[in-house]
Write an enzyme that holds these catalytic residues in place. Structure first.
Site, PDB file in Angstrom:
ATOM      1  N   SER A   1       0.820  -1.207   0.000  1.00 50.61           N
ATOM      2  CA  SER A   1       0.000   0.000   0.000  1.00 50.61           C
ATOM      3  C   SER A   1       0.851   1.253   0.000  1.00 50.61           C
ATOM      4  CB  SER A   1      -0.896  -0.006   1.249  1.00 50.61           C
ATOM      5  OG  SER A   1      -1.586   1.216   1.390  1.00 50.61           O
TER       6      SER A   1
ATOM      7  N   HIS B   1     -13.961  -1.797  -1.657  1.00 48.66           N
ATOM      8  CA  HIS B   1     -12.966  -1.456  -0.638  1.00 48.66           C
ATOM      9  C   HIS B   1     -13.277  -2.148   0.684  1.00 48.66           C
ATOM     10  CE1 HIS B   1      -9.513   1.393  -0.498  1.00 48.66           C
ATOM     11  NE2 HIS B   1      -9.616   1.193   0.793  1.00 48.66           N
TER      12      HIS B   1
END
Length: 366
Positions: free
Chosen positions: A115, A262
């Site tokens: 990430s 998400h």
């Protein structure tokens, strides 16, 4: 349990076992951060219900003695059609953070998605030798975003994953109620240091404040076009739910789209990805791969996604449950269980290969 009273990953026999262990060992506010969704968490809960409604119709009288989970993602061989999804701040779950999870992914022969909000630098993760993809949140300062792209390329990342469903973080009420802030020693190492990520105040999430100042709410198709021109890496678009967006993304030159809400952490009330997956697959050309994210918790879920046409899936929270339970060994056990479950599901459905699973019929329970 081990002789020291610590959780023994060998005693976990499904991913839900690791969920229970992680919930028991993590501080409550960290567990809420990892487990929670946005708003009333209706989409978070719907992800599981939708997957459980998908029935796969097995075929019989097929030779599955040589059943294999091996396939390719983005043209590269993988041991199963799974990648470890990008999860932020993994040092919240274990001191080694993303380094432990990346080692587990490398041992399992699947890609690890690092990430933008990683708590371990990308260079340290690619040095571990596995396949690493870099997940990008476009920055308010485009020069910073371009720097992240170059950094990912220079580090040896094999793909770039642009997340497009986060103009800002969804309102995650667990974090707001907990006044959640990052502890000292945990930060987003790819972003400029932000003291606001560590500052508690009533009625807000410090992480949401910090990322709100960093992430651009103005990401558009022209941003995607710029990124496509500016990188030599395969480009993946994560956070797509409308088939029209998937079709346009393919036309803009992306190599894959990730059908995702998400994990129920952005728009509460958005549909589960599995509900729109087949329509997205039908809409995009053959050269554009489709992956499913959000709610995958078993090898059966992977089979469901394959039968609906997906090339593979992303798995996020379960890998971090394993990380919290037992570091790299725990994350590795999660991926080993997932591979064993998928092998079982493939064989029992009459499929000797991942490609055969895409020809299975599915039914929806009411």
């Amino acid at each position: 349990m081990t002789s020291r009273g610590e959780p023994d990953p060998a005693e976990a026999h499904c991913l839900a076992d690791f969920e229970r262990i992680a919930a028991s060992v993590l501080p409550p506010e960290v567990w809420d951060y990892l487990a929670g969704g946005s708003g009333a968490e209706t989409t978070l809960d719907a992800n599981r219900r939708a997957l459980d409604r998908v029935c796969v119709v097995p075929r019989v009288l097929r030779d599955v003695a040589g059943c294999s989970t091996a396939t390719t993602l983005l043209g590269r061989p993988v041991r199963m059609p799974v990648a470890v999804a990008p999860v932020a701040y993994q040092r919240l779950a274990h001191p080694e953070g993303e380094a432990a999870t990346a080692r587990a992914a490398a041992a399992a022969g699947v890609p690890f998605l690092v990430s933008t909000l990683s708590s371990v630098p990308v260079e340290q993760l690619t040095a571990l030798g596995g396949s690493v993809w870099f997940q990008l949140y476009w920055q308010r300062d485009p020069a910073r975003a371009r720097d992240l792209v170059r950094r990912a390329e220079d580090a040896g990342c094999e793909a770039l994953v642009l997340t497009v469903d986060v103009p800002w973080m969804g309102r995650r009420l667990r974090d707001v109620r907990n006044r959640f802030a990052l502890p000292e020693g945990v930060r987003a190492v790819h972003l400029a240091e932000g003291a606001d990520a560590h500052e508690r105040s009533a009625g807000r999430s410090a992480v949401a404040v910090h990322t709100g100042r960093a992430f651009s709410p103005s990401v558009t198709w022209s941003t995607l076009a710029e990124l496509r021109r500016g990188t030599r890496l395969p480009l993946v678009l994560k956070g797509v739910l409308d088939p029209e967006d998937a079709v346009r993304a393919a036309a803009e030159g992306v190599d894959a789209v990730v059908v995702s809400n998400h994990g129920g952490r952005q728009l509460d009330g958005a549909p589960p990805g599995v509900e729109v997956l087949a329509e997205v697959v039908r809409g995009v050309p053959d050269g554009c791969e489709v992956l499913l994210d959000s709610g995958v918790r078993s090898g059966t879920d992977v089979l469901r996604a394959l039968a609906l046409g997906a090339r593979g899936v992303l798995v996020g929270r379960p890998a971090v449950w394993g990380l919290a339970a037992a570091g790299a060994a725990g994350a590795a056990r999660v991926l080993d269980l997932l591979a064993a479950e998928l092998h079982d599901a493939l064989g029992l459905s009459g499929c000797a290969s991942v490609s055969e699973a895409r020809d299975l019929r599915t039914l929806r329970l009411p």
